[in-house]
Design an enzyme around this catalytic site. Structure first.
Site, PDB file in Angstrom:
ATOM      1  N   ARG A 135      51.463  -4.123 -36.378  1.00 53.56           N
ATOM      2  CA  ARG A 135      51.453  -5.362 -37.162  1.00 53.56           C
ATOM      3  C   ARG A 135      52.722  -5.483 -38.011  1.00 53.56           C
ATOM      4  O   ARG A 135      53.245  -6.583 -38.202  1.00 53.56           O
ATOM      5  CB  ARG A 135      50.190  -5.405 -38.029  1.00 53.56           C
ATOM      6  CG  ARG A 135      49.906  -6.763 -38.623  1.00 53.56           C
ATOM      7  CD  ARG A 135      48.533  -6.823 -39.258  1.00 53.56           C
ATOM      8  NE  ARG A 135      48.394  -5.881 -40.360  1.00 53.56           N
ATOM      9  CZ  ARG A 135      47.263  -5.671 -41.017  1.00 53.56           C
ATOM     10  NH1 ARG A 135      46.167  -6.334 -40.676  1.00 53.56           N
ATOM     11  NH2 ARG A 135      47.203  -4.816 -42.017  1.00 53.56           N
ATOM     12  N   LYS A 162      51.859 -10.160 -42.182  1.00 52.49           N
ATOM     13  CA  LYS A 162      51.665  -9.601 -43.529  1.00 52.49           C
ATOM     14  C   LYS A 162      53.001  -9.625 -44.275  1.00 52.49           C
ATOM     15  O   LYS A 162      53.686  -8.609 -44.403  1.00 52.49           O
ATOM     16  CB  LYS A 162      51.090  -8.190 -43.433  1.00 52.49           C
ATOM     17  CG  LYS A 162      50.376  -7.764 -44.708  1.00 52.49           C
ATOM     18  CD  LYS A 162      49.424  -6.629 -44.435  1.00 52.49           C
ATOM     19  CE  LYS A 162      48.880  -6.020 -45.703  1.00 52.49           C
ATOM     20  NZ  LYS A 162      48.046  -6.918 -46.494  1.00 52.49           N
ATOM     21  N   GLU A 186      40.470 -17.471 -44.430  1.00 52.14           N
ATOM     22  CA  GLU A 186      40.204 -16.127 -44.953  1.00 52.14           C
ATOM     23  C   GLU A 186      40.267 -16.146 -46.465  1.00 52.14           C
ATOM     24  O   GLU A 186      40.541 -17.178 -47.070  1.00 52.14           O
ATOM     25  CB  GLU A 186      41.188 -15.113 -44.371  1.00 52.14           C
ATOM     26  CG  GLU A 186      42.630 -15.351 -44.740  1.00 52.14           C
ATOM     27  CD  GLU A 186      43.559 -14.232 -44.255  1.00 52.14           C
ATOM     28  OE1 GLU A 186      43.124 -13.070 -44.176  1.00 52.14           O
ATOM     29  OE2 GLU A 186      44.725 -14.539 -43.975  1.00 52.14           O
TER      30      GLU A 186
END
Ligand code: PLP
Ligand code: COI
Length: 352
Positions: A90, A193, A229
């Site tokens: 990620r 992220k 989210e």
């Protein structure tokens, strides 16, 4: 290496059971630098400060990304990481999105393992309820003024012992408030992220907390209708029909915790699961249980959600931990602490 590592077998005299989710300075951190097309070896350092040029793209244009992981001590003393290869993967997706060099998996693992090992005395002991939070980060450094990618980068990993992210200890019920401000654009950086997503979310968190919620819940920014989210966690819903639902959206972080819980629900609880768009207002009456999940959040049941000017209790009993979330929590942390069989090969022991 400019830091002398003395392997302590003793643990620090911390009140482990009462740690919050705060930065605690530990002895060592790992740092590696990229310049002229390649990474150097990297080393441990004892300085928690990074000296960067005032023109660094990380500071001005948010050319940076980070990861969040935890190390846990098992009953037999092993120090366990949970699916660290997914954090490496990620981080590299974010790096590519922001035109930063990828951190080779070997370097990522070495940085994480060296930082954990060198801070052995800070790793919370088995049974303390605390864990060692690991923060790998990649930042664009060096001099730059115009809007273009950095020419130099730093990969750093620091660690900090932490307790629960939300104030209450253990498995406790939280509340979320639907945000009026968006976190991420439909084709923006929401699924990566990167720090910029979080800077934009600080206001949403503040507004949610002013309403008495633990944090913000974002709906999709195109229609303000489907659940995206929470500020620092993905969302799980148990429907009244017993299906474990999670939002499908390209604007949310692909949570490693959520992906793992979906597998555990299917394999261990034989629950049907669905990843699909979830219309908050239309489907709320069909919610039996809900939770926020992530590395920091672990699995935190959601008791109530604020939207359209009022609080709405989830399921029948807003402040009680539901049975499915309890089971999923027990399975997840049981595996992460090495108490339950690791059937999926998710654990990675750090050699100490
Ligand atoms: N969503 C956001 C915005 C997060 O910051 C996090 C934390 O990392 C998560 C979801 C959960 O992701 P993971 O389970 O990989 O920690
Ligand atoms: C994590 O869960 O690791 C995160 O990065 C969330 C962060 C806001 C603490």
């Amino acid at each position: 290496m400019d830091a002398q590592v003395n392997m302590h077998t003793d643990k620090k005299a911390l009140d482990w059971a009462n740690l919050g989710f705060q930065y605690q300075r530990t002895d060592f951190r790992f740092t590696a630098n990229w310049e002229n097309g390649s990474w150097n070896e990297g080393r441990l350092t004892d300085s928690e400060c990074i000296v960067v040029h005032e023109g660094a793209p990380a500071l001005h244009y948010a050319q940076q990304c980070f990861e969040g992981m935890k190390a846990q001590t098992a009953a037999d003393g092993r120090v366990l990481l949970f699916r660290p290869e997914l954090n490496s993967e990620r981080m590299n997706l974010a790096a590519s999105r922001l035109l930063m060099p990828e951190v080779p998996q070997e370097l990522f693992f070495r940085g994480v393992e060296e930082a954990v090992r060198a801070n052995y005395s800070w790793i919370p002991p088995y049974g303390s309820g605390a864990s060692l939070y690991i923060r790998p980060m990649l930042i664009g450094v060096g001099e730059n003024l115009g809007l273009k990618p950095a020419q130099q980068f730093e990969f750093r990993v620091f660690v900090s012992p932490v307790g629960p992210y939300y104030k209450q200890a253990g498995l406790s019920v939280i509340s979320l408030a639907v945000s009026e401000v968006d976190r991420a654009a439909p084709n923006g950086t929401g699924s990566f992220k990167v720090g910029a997503n979080y800077a934009g979310g600080l206001l949403a968190t503040k507004l949610a907390q002013e309403l008495g919620a633990n944090e913000a819940l974002y709906l999709d920014s195109a229609e303000g209708r489907y659940i995206d989210e929470a500020g620092s966690a993905n969302i799980l819903i148990v429907s009244k029909e017993g299906v474990l639902l999670t939002p499908k959206s390209n604007a949310i972080l692909p949570s490693i915790t959520r992906r793992s819980i979906m597998i555990l629900a299917e394999d261990e609880l034989q629950m049907p699961t669905e990843e699909r768009a979830i219309d908050l207002r239309a489907e709320f009456p069909t919610f039996q249980e809900a939770a926020a999940c992530g590395t920091a959040a672990v699995l935190s049941p959601i008791g109530k959600i604020w939207f359209d000017g009022q609080w709405h209790d989830v399921g029948d009993a807003g402040s009680v931990v539901g049975p499915v979330m309890q089971k999923l929590y027990d399975l997840l942390i049981g595996i992460q602490k090495g108490e339950l069989q690791d059937n999926h090969g998710w654990l990675h022991a750090v050699s100490i």
